[in-house]
Design a protein around this motif. Sequence first.
Motif, mmCIF file in Angstrom:
data_model
loop_
_atom_site.group_PDB
_atom_site.id
_atom_site.type_symbol
_atom_site.label_atom_id
_atom_site.label_comp_id
_atom_site.label_asym_id
_atom_site.label_seq_id
_atom_site.Cartn_x
_atom_site.Cartn_y
_atom_site.Cartn_z
ATOM 1 N N ILE A 34 0.835 -1.205 0.000
ATOM 2 C CA ILE A 34 0.000 0.000 0.000
ATOM 3 C C ILE A 34 0.867 1.251 0.000
ATOM 4 C CG2 ILE A 34 -1.616 1.359 1.389
ATOM 5 C CD1 ILE A 34 -2.898 -1.282 2.260
ATOM 6 N N LEU A 35 1.938 1.242 0.786
ATOM 7 C CA LEU A 35 2.860 2.383 0.830
ATOM 8 C C LEU A 35 3.513 2.602 -0.524
ATOM 9 C CD1 LEU A 35 4.440 4.513 2.542
ATOM 10 C CD2 LEU A 35 6.149 2.725 2.939
ATOM 11 N N ASP A 36 3.952 1.506 -1.157
ATOM 12 C CA ASP A 36 4.651 1.595 -2.442
ATOM 13 C C ASP A 36 3.751 2.146 -3.548
ATOM 14 O OD1 ASP A 36 7.312 1.167 -2.673
ATOM 15 O OD2 ASP A 36 7.208 -1.000 -2.876
ATOM 16 N N PHE A 37 2.540 1.615 -3.636
ATOM 17 C CA PHE A 37 1.668 1.961 -4.755
ATOM 18 C C PHE A 37 0.669 3.072 -4.437
ATOM 19 C CE2 PHE A 37 3.189 -2.140 -6.144
ATOM 20 C CZ PHE A 37 3.304 -1.988 -7.514
ATOM 21 N N GLY A 38 0.474 3.338 -3.142
ATOM 22 C CA GLY A 38 -0.554 4.308 -2.800
ATOM 23 C C GLY A 38 -0.078 5.667 -2.357
ATOM 24 N N HIS A 170 -8.614 6.442 -3.471
ATOM 25 C CA HIS A 170 -8.387 7.666 -2.700
ATOM 26 C C HIS A 170 -6.899 7.880 -2.381
ATOM 27 C CE1 HIS A 170 -12.718 8.433 -1.741
ATOM 28 N NE2 HIS A 170 -12.259 9.662 -1.629
ATOM 29 N N PHE A 171 -6.075 6.862 -2.621
ATOM 30 C CA PHE A 171 -4.644 7.005 -2.337
ATOM 31 C C PHE A 171 -4.048 8.100 -3.216
ATOM 32 C CE2 PHE A 171 -4.371 2.283 -0.993
ATOM 33 C CZ PHE A 171 -4.783 2.621 0.291
ATOM 34 N N PRO A 172 -3.084 8.853 -2.696
ATOM 35 C CA PRO A 172 -2.474 9.957 -3.471
ATOM 36 C C PRO A 172 -1.921 9.540 -4.830
ATOM 37 C CG PRO A 172 -1.801 10.080 -1.175
ATOM 38 C CD PRO A 172 -2.553 8.795 -1.323
ATOM 39 N N LYS A 173 -1.361 8.310 -4.920
ATOM 40 C CA LYS A 173 -0.752 7.872 -6.175
ATOM 41 C C LYS A 173 -1.772 7.392 -7.198
ATOM 42 C CE LYS A 173 4.029 6.487 -5.255
ATOM 43 N NZ LYS A 173 4.972 5.343 -5.242
ATOM 44 N N SER A 174 -3.048 7.279 -6.800
ATOM 45 C CA SER A 174 -4.062 6.740 -7.707
ATOM 46 C C SER A 174 -4.608 7.784 -8.678
ATOM 47 C CB SER A 174 -5.213 6.127 -6.915
ATOM 48 O OG SER A 174 -4.793 4.992 -6.211
ATOM 49 N N SER A 175 -4.585 9.053 -8.287
ATOM 50 C CA SER A 175 -5.113 10.109 -9.153
ATOM 51 C C SER A 175 -4.180 11.303 -9.129
ATOM 52 C CB SER A 175 -6.517 10.530 -8.696
ATOM 53 O OG SER A 175 -6.457 11.169 -7.431
ATOM 54 N N PHE A 176 -4.502 12.272 -9.971
ATOM 55 C CA PHE A 176 -3.682 13.486 -10.047
ATOM 56 C C PHE A 176 -4.172 14.557 -9.065
ATOM 57 C CE2 PHE A 176 -3.018 11.539 -14.270
ATOM 58 C CZ PHE A 176 -1.639 11.406 -14.204
ATOM 59 N N THR A 199 -17.974 9.678 -14.803
ATOM 60 C CA THR A 199 -18.176 11.127 -14.662
ATOM 61 C C THR A 199 -16.888 11.892 -14.946
ATOM 62 O OG1 THR A 199 -17.734 10.902 -12.292
ATOM 63 C CG2 THR A 199 -20.036 10.883 -12.993
ATOM 64 N N VAL A 200 -15.761 11.157 -15.005
ATOM 65 C CA VAL A 200 -14.465 11.765 -15.331
ATOM 66 C C VAL A 200 -13.762 10.884 -16.352
ATOM 67 C CG1 VAL A 200 -14.179 12.914 -13.097
ATOM 68 C CG2 VAL A 200 -13.335 10.573 -13.399
ATOM 69 N N ASP A 201 -12.783 11.449 -17.033
ATOM 70 C CA ASP A 201 -11.986 10.699 -18.004
ATOM 71 C C ASP A 201 -10.908 9.927 -17.250
ATOM 72 O OD1 ASP A 201 -10.589 9.731 -20.142
ATOM 73 O OD2 ASP A 201 -9.659 11.640 -20.684
ATOM 74 N N ILE A 202 -11.001 8.591 -17.216
ATOM 75 C CA ILE A 202 -10.067 7.802 -16.411
ATOM 76 C C ILE A 202 -8.644 7.856 -16.957
ATOM 77 C CG2 ILE A 202 -11.902 6.245 -15.670
ATOM 78 C CD1 ILE A 202 -10.661 4.120 -17.530
ATOM 79 N N SER A 203 -8.490 8.126 -18.251
ATOM 80 C CA SER A 203 -7.146 8.162 -18.835
ATOM 81 C C SER A 203 -6.372 9.412 -18.443
ATOM 82 C CB SER A 203 -7.230 8.073 -20.365
ATOM 83 O OG SER A 203 -7.949 9.171 -20.900
ATOM 84 N N SER A 204 -7.086 10.494 -18.139
ATOM 85 C CA SER A 204 -6.411 11.753 -17.793
ATOM 86 C C SER A 204 -6.504 12.089 -16.312
ATOM 87 C CB SER A 204 -6.999 12.907 -18.617
ATOM 88 O OG SER A 204 -8.379 13.084 -18.324
ATOM 89 N N GLN A 205 -7.503 11.556 -15.601
ATOM 90 C CA GLN A 205 -7.695 11.895 -14.195
ATOM 91 C C GLN A 205 -7.038 10.904 -13.237
ATOM 92 O OE1 GLN A 205 -9.242 14.787 -13.059
ATOM 93 N NE2 GLN A 205 -9.175 15.305 -15.233
ATOM 94 N N PHE A 206 -6.813 9.668 -13.709
ATOM 95 C CA PHE A 206 -6.206 8.652 -12.855
ATOM 96 C C PHE A 206 -4.819 8.277 -13.363
ATOM 97 C CE2 PHE A 206 -10.747 8.043 -12.052
ATOM 98 C CZ PHE A 206 -10.767 8.018 -10.658
ATOM 99 N N THR A 207 -3.909 8.063 -12.433
ATOM 100 C CA THR A 207 -2.552 7.648 -12.777
ATOM 101 C C THR A 207 -2.563 6.184 -13.205
ATOM 102 O OG1 THR A 207 -2.101 6.946 -10.507
ATOM 103 C CG2 THR A 207 -1.606 9.242 -11.067
ATOM 104 N N LEU A 208 -1.390 5.669 -13.560
ATOM 105 C CA LEU A 208 -1.285 4.250 -13.931
ATOM 106 C C LEU A 208 -1.742 3.363 -12.777
ATOM 107 C CD1 LEU A 208 -0.385 2.006 -15.851
ATOM 108 C CD2 LEU A 208 1.932 2.229 -14.924
ATOM 109 N N THR A 209 -1.367 3.737 -11.554
ATOM 110 C CA THR A 209 -1.808 2.968 -10.378
ATOM 111 C C THR A 209 -3.325 2.957 -10.275
ATOM 112 O OG1 THR A 209 0.209 3.551 -9.164
ATOM 113 C CG2 THR A 209 -1.668 2.803 -7.863
ATOM 114 N N GLY A 210 -3.950 4.124 -10.435
ATOM 115 C CA GLY A 210 -5.410 4.214 -10.378
ATOM 116 C C GLY A 210 -6.076 3.417 -11.477
ATOM 117 N N GLN A 211 -5.500 3.456 -12.677
ATOM 118 C CA GLN A 211 -6.058 2.693 -13.801
ATOM 119 C C GLN A 211 -5.968 1.195 -13.553
ATOM 120 O OE1 GLN A 211 -4.083 4.069 -17.365
ATOM 121 N NE2 GLN A 211 -4.669 6.192 -17.001
ATOM 122 N N LEU A 212 -4.851 0.760 -12.941
ATOM 123 C CA LEU A 212 -4.693 -0.665 -12.628
ATOM 124 C C LEU A 212 -5.689 -1.100 -11.561
ATOM 125 C CD1 LEU A 212 -0.797 -1.020 -12.656
ATOM 126 C CD2 LEU A 212 -2.413 -1.907 -14.345
#
Length: 587
Positions: A34-38, A170-176, A199-212
Amino acid sequence: MKRFEIRKFYMEHLRTIGRVLYIFFGFLSVAILILDFGFYYPEEWKVYVTVSIRILVSFFIGYESLHILFTDKKWKEYLDLHKIELIILLMLGLEVVYEKNIISILKSYHISGEDTTLIFLSANQFLFLFSNLAHFFRLSKKRESKKLNPSFVFVGSFAFIISLGICFLHFPKSSFGTVNTIDIVFTTISATCVTGLATVDISSQFTLTGQLVILLLIQVGGLGLMTLTSFFSIFLTGKGSVSDTLMVKDLLSEETMGRAKEILKQITIQTLTIELIGAVLLFYLFPTDFPLPLPEKIYYSVFHSISAFCNAGFSLLPNGLATESFRESEGFLSIIMLLIVFGGLGFPVIYQIRSKVLKPFDHKFRWSITSKLVFFMTTFLVLFGCFSFFFLENHLSLKDLPIEKKIFHSLFYSITTRTAGFNTFDLSLMGYPMTFISFFLMWVGASPISTGGGIKTTTLAISFLNIRNQIRGKENMEIGHRMIANSTISRASATIVLSLFVIFISIFCLLLTENAPFIDLCFEVVSAFGTVGLTRGLTPHLSDFGKILICVVMFVGRVGILTLLIALSKKVDHIAYEYPKEYVVVG
C-alpha cells in the motif's frame, strides 16, 4: 533417524514461531505494498522499503523450504495441498537466479532502473500476498459451521470489493489530485459493476496505479468475488469444504456439487485464457495510425481485452472507440465484439461450448436448456438490433458511411448495447426510434451467470413462453423434452416486474433533480440498470444526488434486484399445511 529428530524439534519448537512470523510478515507485506503503490514517501525511505521486501521474500523461501523438508505427509499429498506455494516458490527462485537478466530486459524497454527495481520487488510482493491468501483459505475453517445465504454472500462480496476500491482510488498515487470523492465512488461502482459509465476521463484523471485498480475492479466485478475466492479455496489450496461447494452450487444454479466444482475451475481458467488470447489479437490488430510505445501498446491491449470480455465498456482512449483510428479498424473492433459476446453468454454456456469443441463426437453430451435458450435469444437480439439500427439510422448517424461500414457498425452497436457500453459514434446523433429499441436491448442485457447485467436473456425467453402457455391454456412449460420448474417461471416474472419498478422510480427521481431532456434521463437509467455504460452525454453533468442514484441503480442492476431482496430478507420456514385454494380475478 537424525532427520526425524530434527523434524520433531522443528514441529514442537519452531513451527508455531514460524506461523506467527508468517502472519506478521503478511500484514507487513500488505502495508509495504500500500505504501509503495498508494503514497509518495521520502527518497531516503526507499532503501528501507527495498530491504524490507527482500527480507519478506527471503523469509517466505526459507519458511516454505522448511515445510517441504520436514513435512509429515506423503510427497504427492503435500504437492496436492500446496500447489500454489510451490509454484510461487519456484517463480521466486527463478527471479532470484535471473534477476539481472529480468532487469536488463525491462531496461531495454526504456524503463528506468528505479522503476525496474520497483516492478521486480512488487512482483515478489504480489506473489507473497498470493501465498498468504492460499494459507488464509486453508487455515480458516470457521465458515464451515455457518450456513450462509448464497445471495447474501454474492451481494456482500460486491459491496466489500466496492469499499476496498473506494479506499484504493483515494490514495495519493491513484489520481492526479483533482478527482472528487463522489466521482471516485461513482467510478469504483461503475468498474465493479462492469458498467462503464464515468463522470471523469479515467485516462487523464487517474494515474497508472489508479487505472490498474480500476482494471482489477473490472476483473473481480466481472468474475464475481465469490467465484474467485471459492476458486482459491476449492482449487488452488487443494480442497474446499462442503459448505464452500454447496454455496458455489447454489450460485451457479447447478444440480450437483461435482459439476459445480468443475465449472468453477473452468470459469476462472477460461476467463483468463480468453482474455489473454483477446489481448494478443488486439495487440497485433492495433491501429497503425495510432502509434504508442511498446509497453503502452501492450497495456492498452490487455486493458481493452479485459474490459471487453467483462462487458465493462471502459476505455483508455479520450473518445473511447469513437476515436477515428479505432473506429476505422474493423479488425480491432471485431475482436472487441467477439470478447463481448463470449463474456455475455454466461460461464456455464462457455463451459459447454468448450466441452463440445474438445469432444465433438461425445454421444453423452447434451446441450442444457439454458444453453439452447441463450443461443436462440442472443442470436435473435443481435440480429434484431443490427437490422433495426441499419434501417432506422441509415439516414441519421450512418448517413456518411458506405454500405459495408453501415452493416459493420450496425452489428457492433447491436452487440455493445447489450451491457458492453463501447461506442463508435456520438449517441446524441441517434434518432428517437432507435433510442427506444436501445432501451429494450439494454434492459434485456446479457445471459445469466455472465459478466453482463440486465434482466437476462433466459428471463425474457421464459416469460414469453409463459405468455404463450397462458394463451393456449397449457399448464406446464416444456422445452426440449424437459419441464421447466414453476419456481423458475415465478422468478422470471418477478424479475421483470421488479426491474420495471426500479427503472420507473429512478427516472422519476432524476426528473426531480436533473435539468436534462427526458429521453436522456431514461437512457441513463436503463443503461445503468443494464450495466451497459452507454450515455447520451449526460453522465458528467449529473448532480451529486443524480450520481448517487445512478450508483444505486448500477449496483442493483449488477447483483439483480431479486437477488438483492432475497439477500436482505429473512427466509420463511416451510410449513406442512396448506389453506384452501381460491382464485383471484386478474387481468
